[in-house]
Scaffold this motif. Sequence first.
Motif, PDB file in Angstrom:
ATOM      1  N   LEU A   1      28.349-126.544 -38.139  1.00  9.04           N
ATOM      2  CA  LEU A   1      27.285-126.965 -37.229  1.00  9.04           C
ATOM      3  C   LEU A   1      27.034-128.473 -37.320  1.00  9.04           C
ATOM      4  O   LEU A   1      25.949-128.963 -37.021  1.00  9.04           O
ATOM      5  N   ASN A   2      28.086-129.186 -37.735  1.00 13.75           N
ATOM      6  CA  ASN A   2      28.067-130.655 -37.780  1.00 13.75           C
ATOM      7  C   ASN A   2      26.952-131.231 -38.643  1.00 13.75           C
ATOM      8  O   ASN A   2      26.377-132.258 -38.324  1.00 13.75           O
ATOM      9  N   LYS A   3      26.639-130.560 -39.734  1.00 12.68           N
ATOM     10  CA  LYS A   3      25.665-131.099 -40.680  1.00 12.68           C
ATOM     11  C   LYS A   3      26.442-131.844 -41.759  1.00 12.68           C
ATOM     12  O   LYS A   3      27.635-131.627 -41.944  1.00 12.68           O
ATOM     13  N   LYS A   4      25.747-132.719 -42.484  1.00 15.70           N
ATOM     14  CA  LYS A   4      26.386-133.423 -43.584  1.00 15.70           C
ATOM     15  C   LYS A   4      26.790-132.376 -44.625  1.00 15.70           C
ATOM     16  O   LYS A   4      25.957-131.622 -45.114  1.00 15.70           O
ATOM     17  N   GLU A   5      28.068-132.333 -44.938  1.00 13.97           N
ATOM     18  CA  GLU A   5      28.578-131.299 -45.836  1.00 13.97           C
ATOM     19  C   GLU A   5      28.052-131.459 -47.260  1.00 13.97           C
ATOM     20  O   GLU A   5      27.874-132.565 -47.743  1.00 13.97           O
ATOM     21  N   LYS A   6      27.799-130.299 -47.880  1.00  9.72           N
ATOM     22  CA  LYS A   6      27.440-130.244 -49.297  1.00  9.72           C
ATOM     23  C   LYS A   6      28.505-129.396 -49.974  1.00  9.72           C
ATOM     24  O   LYS A   6      28.857-128.329 -49.488  1.00  9.72           O
ATOM     25  N   LYS A   7      29.017-129.860 -51.101  1.00 14.61           N
ATOM     26  CA  LYS A   7      29.995-129.105 -51.887  1.00 14.61           C
ATOM     27  C   LYS A   7      29.226-128.268 -52.898  1.00 14.61           C
ATOM     28  O   LYS A   7      28.406-128.803 -53.657  1.00 14.61           O
ATOM     29  N   ILE A   8      29.481-126.964 -52.874  1.00 12.29           N
ATOM     30  CA  ILE A   8      28.704-126.028 -53.690  1.00 12.29           C
ATOM     31  C   ILE A   8      29.642-125.143 -54.516  1.00 12.29           C
ATOM     32  O   ILE A   8      30.579-124.564 -53.981  1.00 12.29           O
ATOM     33  N   GLY A   9      29.356-124.995 -55.813  1.00 11.36           N
ATOM     34  CA  GLY A   9      29.992-123.995 -56.660  1.00 11.36           C
ATOM     35  C   GLY A   9      31.265-124.409 -57.372  1.00 11.36           C
ATOM     36  O   GLY A   9      31.862-125.439 -57.088  1.00 11.36           O
ATOM     37  N   ASN A  10      31.667-123.549 -58.324  1.00 10.29           N
ATOM     38  CA  ASN A  10      32.934-123.690 -59.028  1.00 10.29           C
ATOM     39  C   ASN A  10      34.049-123.001 -58.255  1.00 10.29           C
ATOM     40  O   ASN A  10      35.194-123.445 -58.277  1.00 10.29           O
ATOM     41  N   VAL A  11      33.676-121.900 -57.612  1.00 12.73           N
ATOM     42  CA  VAL A  11      34.607-121.122 -56.789  1.00 12.73           C
ATOM     43  C   VAL A  11      33.895-120.807 -55.483  1.00 12.73           C
ATOM     44  O   VAL A  11      32.685-120.576 -55.464  1.00 12.73           O
ATOM     45  N   GLY A  12      34.651-120.814 -54.419  1.00 17.33           N
ATOM     46  CA  GLY A  12      34.098-120.461 -53.117  1.00 17.33           C
ATOM     47  C   GLY A  12      34.792-119.253 -52.534  1.00 17.33           C
ATOM     48  O   GLY A  12      36.008-119.128 -52.629  1.00 17.33           O
ATOM     49  N   ILE A  13      33.997-118.358 -51.963  1.00 17.53           N
ATOM     50  CA  ILE A  13      34.528-117.208 -51.228  1.00 17.53           C
ATOM     51  C   ILE A  13      34.050-117.373 -49.796  1.00 17.53           C
ATOM     52  O   ILE A  13      32.841-117.412 -49.548  1.00 17.53           O
ATOM     53  N   LYS A  14      35.002-117.509 -48.893  1.00 18.44           N
ATOM     54  CA  LYS A  14      34.652-117.652 -47.477  1.00 18.44           C
ATOM     55  C   LYS A  14      35.388-116.591 -46.688  1.00 18.44           C
ATOM     56  O   LYS A  14      36.578-116.380 -46.882  1.00 18.44           O
TER      57      LYS A  14
END
Length: 166
Positions: free
Chosen positions: A111-124
Amino acid sequence: MNGYDKFLDNLKLKFDSDCEVIFLCIGTDRVIGDCVGPITGSLLKNKIEKKYIYGDLEENLTFTNISKKIHEIKVKFSNPYIVAIDAALSEEENIGKIFVNDGGIAIGHGLNKKEKKIGNVGIKVVVGKDYNDRNLNFRALQNISLGKVIGFSKRISDGIIDTFYR
């Protein structure tokens, strides 16, 4: 090997058993395509200790409140291993696929927001097509089948239970 088995194998490879595993189930229940995280959080809370799960249908974990929650987690847990769970938009051939990534996930991109990097592992899980346009992407997220979203959430929560708790 089917896609679900690959998801489980990837998840097992990323797990650091010396840490307290914390699940961040990201999304809002106000947009069907974005509620994979909250539904997954609610499913997990019925199976594992609630103190390790943030984000569910009652208390959404979103772009606006996630930084505060991460700060709370870092104060509460001495060695947290954060698994971030979120819905994603991508190419059509990826719809329905679950991706497990080192280094967590970047939220806010769709949604074109400033990205935030979250977590040690990501599940998408890819819930729909990325049109590279904020308005089209928002419409795409609003028009995804609730049944499919529940199915994706169930697959993720079952995979987490199989990986971490059996």
